[in-house]
Design an enzyme around this catalytic site. Structure first.
Site, PDB file in Angstrom:
ATOM      1  N   PRO A 200       0.801  -1.230   0.000  1.00  0.00           N
ATOM      2  CA  PRO A 200       0.000   0.000   0.000  1.00  0.00           C
ATOM      3  C   PRO A 200       0.830   1.274   0.000  1.00  0.00           C
ATOM      4  O   PRO A 200       0.343   2.327   0.449  1.00  0.00           O
ATOM      5  CB  PRO A 200      -0.756  -0.126   1.312  1.00  0.00           C
ATOM      6  CG  PRO A 200       0.246  -0.780   2.236  1.00  0.00           C
ATOM      7  CD  PRO A 200       1.036  -1.729   1.371  1.00  0.00           C
ATOM      8  N   ASP A 201       2.068   1.252  -0.494  1.00  0.00           N
ATOM      9  CA  ASP A 201       2.987   2.378  -0.343  1.00  0.00           C
ATOM     10  C   ASP A 201       2.418   3.704  -0.846  1.00  0.00           C
ATOM     11  O   ASP A 201       2.451   4.721  -0.142  1.00  0.00           O
ATOM     12  CB  ASP A 201       4.286   2.080  -1.084  1.00  0.00           C
ATOM     13  CG  ASP A 201       4.917   0.771  -0.634  1.00  0.00           C
ATOM     14  OD1 ASP A 201       4.247  -0.278  -0.747  1.00  0.00           O
ATOM     15  OD2 ASP A 201       6.082   0.777  -0.199  1.00  0.00           O
TER      16      ASP A 201
END
Length: 873
Positions: A633-634
């Site tokens: 989910p960066d």
């Protein structure tokens, strides 16, 4: 989420660890209720009023704003939102909001909306152009009557372009947004990502655009029209092919494979005694630790295997050795041993195992809460913590029209209540609000607006909405790049601080310095300062910079800022207005806080990987996981944190104090799985890969073959009306009657239905399928590969890409142009990313007041690091 606690219009937040059934003592409920109200008064967007007229994924924008303390008024038509057909999904998208009903097809109802708009700061609307025009409620019309209002139009494809009138669901956006093209096994059917991930991207992206426009309103007094395209949010926000990519690097047209990338060896998954584990070997030291764990096999003793490409090329020989080592060992033992040795490893958890994980209970990531009347489930609590308080689920979504009468009375001229029901509204089951619910500051008690807060930002907003803000950017890799870039693009002075002894991982992709496209994308518009924070003098210089800064952003392992003497508490002694954002994989608390964190391990630990797998493969197949070639989910975690940081800037104008923000990327990954986790908590074992409807059971979404080489499309039937339209297009109108006319009938004959549609799509190109079905009103979309985004008719028409140049790049590269179309806010500049320490001398002279002699001495001591001479040649 349409239930209430008996006798109370606001259900209390549920205590962590409460069971999902049975009542709690009244004293516990009262305690929770009081704590909830206290927390609400400290949340950063308290005092901001939002009108929410959205449907679908757009509702999650208002949910996040409500989590951050905004007073969000959810406006529904008399019959209720269509989204209520999926009660769990609707509940989680609308938690924390107030509810009222207005008939906007009625003149009286529209006038009531205008009365509310006169008290509001932001209006969110997902109505299409035709509906808005028919009602006389286009953004332009609303703006003309309410010139101070920020109006956010959040539609599937934006208000312009050839797809403007298309409809889109989450699977359709995954296809057209480039996500599907990277998901699935080579040679096999592409696999849709888990439900919720794409919708999350859209909602958070819109929240950022809304707050950027609101900050400009606070600085100039003028409202803004914001045109957000969900399509572009996915293209540029989920895992951009032409943006900071980390290890994906998939956006290069010459390098992206036509078929799905074979990503199984990137972050391999191995079976073990009680499930699967995933490893993530990136650094040399991590490989060396794995090599020792394997018993130092001579076959892999050569130093060449210290590099990722060499290990990837040898995966057919290396992975069987690791598989043999792990076979028969339980996951917990493998994770413990890997952690001890320094090998990044994580268990691949199912949704049921996520619900039972002690870590998520201890951190408050998951809580038991009433989500509908008489129904409790275990659900995610929120994205982020502010000053140690979770900014998240505080009360259930409103019943239909629950607060209509009170809200309209409050908004009416003079605040006087009319006798009897308010024309143009419906009030089924209205209840009294908590005394503190409407005192957020938008009204002063007489029906008039109070004074706008002064943000205290010295810059000229003509140079960007955030001009004058200063961000000290300690962030690294994808998350760090995204968070800082969002502020830099909007005019903030973002200073990227690096130590040449510990360079940003994105810089390490080229030997001997230079610049790569990923770093150029993520670090544009920033300045660069070379500084050794580990030295006493370097830390002192940083603290001096903090005196004149607004935000410090970092994403090191937990405890790093504290060890450097740079925690929020320590920095607030220097500058009480400082906002410190600290992010890590699993947060600073809980049993997983000490684990090494990379996106693939976060996905595995949070249930994302388990749901992002090929449902046609056996559960024991370790090659079936399809999330290996994405970066999640960066990027979205960077957006989540940017929204919270900007909200903290807004709060600071009222309170005069800064904030301590903490983002656990695991919490960001868990949030969009809320409907799946709720369904699993209510009926264990029922949630599996391929679930797309949050348990509604009325949706048919399929990835189907099209004419051509490895061409695919998504067809998404949302209910009986869509099915009838599709049957007409197929030339089989008789399918719209009888057994297949119902969702249950279609599900019972799923394989037959899928084959029927596939025979039709296989004779047409993806573009033909998209055009034909969209014209008929059936959600459908072609699978678009990343290089094809550059020629996509909608993205071209909306000028979604620009060209980014850098003197150290071999050639210009495409880059995202903007987060949204704004009526007055210009597109971001494209200043080149700094080389290491490029602006060190300039920053030391202008901000720290150092002389050249002082700078030279600090450079000689290694405290300051100007750029290498060859870097600027």
């Amino acid at each position: 989420m349409d239930g209430t606690l008996t006798g109370a219009p606001w259900p209390a937040s549920t205590s962590i660890g409460a069971t999902s059934t049975g009542a709690r003592p009244a004293t516990d409920q009262v305690t929770d209720h009081v704590a909830d109200q206290v927390a609400a008064r400290t949340l950063p967007l308290r005092g901001v009023r939002v009108l929410d007229l959205t449907e679908g994924a757009a509702q999650s924008c208002g949910r996040y704003l409500a989590d951050l303390g905004a007073e969000v008024l959810r406006i529904e038509p008399p019959g209720g939102s269509p989204g209520r057909a999926e009660p769990v999904v609707f509940a989680l998208r609308n938690a924390g909001k107030l509810g009222l009903v207005l008939d906007l097809d009625d003149e009286t109802g529209r006038e009531r909306l205008h009365e509310l708009a006169g008290t509001a700061d932001i209006l969110l609307d997902s109505s299409g152009e035709a509906t808005a025009r028919a009602r006389g409620l286009t953004p332009e019309t609303l703006s003309a009557r309410h010139p101070r209002l920020v109006i956010v139009s959040l539609t599937a494809f934006g208000r312009s372009g050839p797809y403007r009138d298309f409809t889109a669901t989450e699977p359709v956006l995954a296809a057209l947004g480039g996500v599907l093209a990277r998901s699935g096994l080579p040679g096999a059917r592409p696999v849709l990502p888990p439900a919720g991930l794409v919708d999350q991207t859209v909602g958070v992206h819109a929240a950022w655009a809304a707050l950027v426009a609101y900050v400009r309103r606070l600085r100039t007094g003028a409202g803004e029209l914001v045109d957000v395209s969900a399509h572009e949010a996915v293209v540029h926000g989920f895992d951009p092919g032409f943006g900071t990519q980390g290890s994906a690097a998939a956006g290069r047209p010459e390098g992206f494979p036509r078929d799905r990338p074979d990503a199984s060896a990137f972050y391999p998954v191995f079976p073990c005694a009680d499930g699967h584990v995933r490893i993530c070997l990136l650094a040399r030291r991590q490989w060396r630790a794995m090599f020792a764990w394997l018993g130092e096999p001579a076959e892999f003793a050569d130093p060449s295997y210290d590099t990722i490409p060499a290990r990837f090329a040898a995966a057919d020989r290396l992975h069987p050795l690791i598989g043999a080592l792990f076979a028969g060992v339980r996951r917990d033992a493998l994770v413990a041993e890997g952690t001890r040795r320094g090998v990044p490893i994580a268990a691949v958890l199912t949704p049921g195992e996520v619900l039972a994980a002690d870590h998520f209970a201890e951190t408050g990531t998951l809580v038991d809460a009433e989500i509908a009347e008489g129904l409790r489930a275990r659900v995610p609590s929120g994205y982020i913590s502010v000053d140690g308080v979770r900014a998240g689920l505080r009360h259930r979504a409103p019943n239909l029209g629950e607060h209509t009468e009170l809200l309209l009375d409050e908004a009416a001229p003079g605040g006087a209540a009319a006798d009897g029901p308010v024309p143009g509204s419906a009030v089924p089951g209205s209840g009294a609000l908590d005394a503190g619910a409407l005192d957020g500051g938008v009204l002063d008690g007489t029906g008039e607006r109070g004074p706008e807060p002064d943000l205290g930002i010295p810059g000229d907003p003509a140079d960007g909405p955030l001009a004058g803000l200063r961000v000290l950017d300690l962030g690294v890799i994808v998350f760090g790049a995204e968070l800082g870039r969002l502020f830099a693009d909007q005019g903030a002075d973002v200073i990227k601080i690096e130590n040449e002894a510990f360079p940003d991982g994105l810089r390490q992709t080229r030997r001997g310095g230079g610049m790569n496209a990923s770093f150029a994308w993520g670090q544009r518009n920033k300045r660069g300062l070379g500084l050794d924070l580990r030295s006493e003098q370097g830390a002192a210089l940083f603290r001096e910079l903090v005196r004149h800064a607004d935000i410090v952003a970092a994403n090191f392992k937990p405890g790093t800022l504290e060890s450097l003497g740079l925690s929020h508490a320590q920095l607030a002694e220097i500058n009480p207005r400082i906002i410190v954002s600290d992010s890590s994989a699993f947060g600073s608390r809980g049993p997983w806080s000490g684990r090494m964190g990379y996106g693939p391990l976060v996905r595995s630990s949070c249930g994302v990987s388990a749901l992002w797998r090929d449902p046609t493969r056996a559960e024991t197949d370790s090659q079936a996981y399809c999330d290996g070639s994405t970066v999640y989910p960066d990027h979205i975690a960077g957006h989540v944190t940017a929204v919270a940081a900007l909200a903290a800037v807004i709060r600071r104008a009222r309170s005069g104090r800064g904030a301590a923000l903490e983002t656990a990327q695991a919490d960001v990954a868990v949030m969009p799985l809320g409907p799946a986790l709720a369904a699993e908590s209510l009926a264990p074992g029922t949630v599996a890969p391929g679930t797309v409807d949050g348990g509604a059971g009325n949706i048919f979404a399929a990835v189907l073959p099209c004419a051509g080489d490895d061409e695919w499309c998504v067809v998404d039937v949302r209910g009986d009306e869509h099915w009838a339209r599709l049957a007409t297009v197929l030339g089989r109108p008789e399918l719209a009657v009888g057994e297949l006319a119902t969702a249950g009938g279609r599900r019972a004959r799923w394989a037959e239905v899928e084959e029927l549609i596939a025979r039709w799509t296989a004779q047409r190109t993806p573009a033909q399928v998209t055009a034909t079905l969209q014209e008929a009103g059936v959600p459908a979309g072609a699978m678009v590969r990343l290089p094809e985004e550059l020629t996509d008719p909608q993205l071209v028409a909306r000028r979604s890409f620009r060209t980014l140049e850098h003197p150290l790049l071999s050639r210009p590269v495409p880059a995202n142009a903007r987060i949204a179309w704004f009526s007055t806010i210009a597109d971001p500049p494209l200043r080149p990313a700094p080389v290491p320490g490029e602006h060190t001398r300039e920053i030391c002279r202008t901000l720290l007041g150092l002389t050249e002699d002082e700078i030279d001495r600090l450079v000689e001591a290694g405290v300051l690091q100007p750029p290498p001479e060859h870097a600027l040649a």
